[in-house]
Design an enzyme around this catalytic site. Sequence first.
Site, mmCIF file in Angstrom:
data_model
loop_
_atom_site.group_PDB
_atom_site.id
_atom_site.type_symbol
_atom_site.label_atom_id
_atom_site.label_comp_id
_atom_site.label_asym_id
_atom_site.label_seq_id
_atom_site.Cartn_x
_atom_site.Cartn_y
_atom_site.Cartn_z
ATOM 1 N N THR A 1 0.831 -1.212 0.000
ATOM 2 C CA THR A 1 0.000 0.000 0.000
ATOM 3 C C THR A 1 0.866 1.264 0.000
ATOM 4 O O THR A 1 0.681 2.158 -0.826
ATOM 5 C CB THR A 1 -0.907 0.009 1.253
ATOM 6 N N ALA B 1 11.812 -3.601 -5.323
ATOM 7 C CA ALA B 1 11.743 -5.028 -4.956
ATOM 8 C C ALA B 1 10.316 -5.381 -4.553
ATOM 9 O O ALA B 1 9.711 -4.680 -3.733
ATOM 10 C CB ALA B 1 12.687 -5.323 -3.797
ATOM 11 N N GLY C 1 1.393 8.199 10.296
ATOM 12 C CA GLY C 1 1.174 8.275 8.839
ATOM 13 C C GLY C 1 1.707 9.573 8.246
ATOM 14 O O GLY C 1 2.906 9.828 8.253
ATOM 15 N N ILE D 1 1.374 12.617 9.351
ATOM 16 C CA ILE D 1 1.580 13.725 10.292
ATOM 17 C C ILE D 1 3.073 13.919 10.547
ATOM 18 O O ILE D 1 3.751 12.982 10.948
ATOM 19 C CB ILE D 1 0.910 13.442 11.667
ATOM 20 N N GLU E 1 -2.594 -3.209 9.237
ATOM 21 C CA GLU E 1 -1.339 -3.939 9.035
ATOM 22 C C GLU E 1 -1.614 -5.215 8.241
ATOM 23 O O GLU E 1 -2.761 -5.664 8.158
ATOM 24 C CB GLU E 1 -0.737 -4.308 10.396
ATOM 25 N N LYS F 1 4.596 2.502 18.199
ATOM 26 C CA LYS F 1 4.614 3.955 17.957
ATOM 27 C C LYS F 1 4.802 4.722 19.268
ATOM 28 O O LYS F 1 5.535 5.714 19.318
ATOM 29 C CB LYS F 1 3.330 4.374 17.256
#
Length: 341
Positions: free
Chosen positions: A12, A42, A133, A135, A189, A204
Amino acid sequence: MTVRVGVLGAGTVGGALVNRLLSDRDAIRLKSGVDLEVRRVAVRDLAKDRPFAIKADRLTDDALSIVTDPSIDVIVEVIGGLEPAGALVLAALRSGKPVVTANKELIATRGQEIVEAAKRAGVSVMYEAAVGGGIPVIRPLAESLAGEDIDVVSGIVNGTTNYILTAMAKEGRSYDDALAEAQRLGYAEADPADDVSGRDAAFKTSILASLAFGERVAPWEVESEGIEGVTADDVASATEKGEVIKLIGSAQRGIDGRVEATVKPLSLPGDHPLAGVNGVTNAIFIEGPSVGRLLFTGPGAGGQPTASAMLGDLIQVASRGRGPRTGSAHDPRPRRQVLHR
Ligand code: HSE
């Protein structure tokens, strides 16, 4: 100046990043002065359709061949997980190639070793995309706030769980249905258990806490609980009371001076500043005695926002060559707290 980029992984985020690099090459060059060329990518499955148009000879299923390719200047790692990502990142750094990664598990778990390898080689490792993400929060925390004696860092750091909790509270949707939608939208995920169990948020929180307090807070030190135990009844009864359930990651010093970090679902009053942070949006508070309370908010997951953060890192690395290391808290200098494992 053309900087030749090797991208490891094209899921993604990797797919969105390659797309941006290919379609916006001229615009990026005009704005930043850096010409970013996607040299090789890759992928796991060469036969799979990709959301970007790149010549077949630039695709490979041998990620190590990109790392060792002398025609490549910078490595972007978007494979995720500890291995083979860790070995590839370390190999790249040791051969003098800067690395941009979105890999929160790798940075939270082996950040010290990775930053040390980068330091030895005199190159950068950047990981803005690992938390929040799109931010920008890692660089503000590591650099702009380097002089602040931070009291607390806390907030919503997982987009998938916030999407699920919002869909349950606002639309009465089921947990399973909302999770399936979050997966379809590219928020979750590869194994969504990492999101709903609080594991992703713990990585995180570990990274944010390490940067905020200047000492390593390992992910296994983050006391964590996910949202698997949150039922539709819990959500409905919170709504009846004018409250909202949110998965909150938080870190602050306890009275003994040790950093205490947690991830857990909390029922917040409706007027709490995080109560209105909905869907995939993340929000991170940073509080310090001089700066007061700062709030960083925006899209916390998804291909485009996360690719935007990576692109910023890439331009930084490419334009500065030996840019700043944003991993100072993962620097292997002695800590007050000696950690094992
Ligand atoms: N699965 C993660 C989330 C992706 O939902 O927040 C961004 O790190």
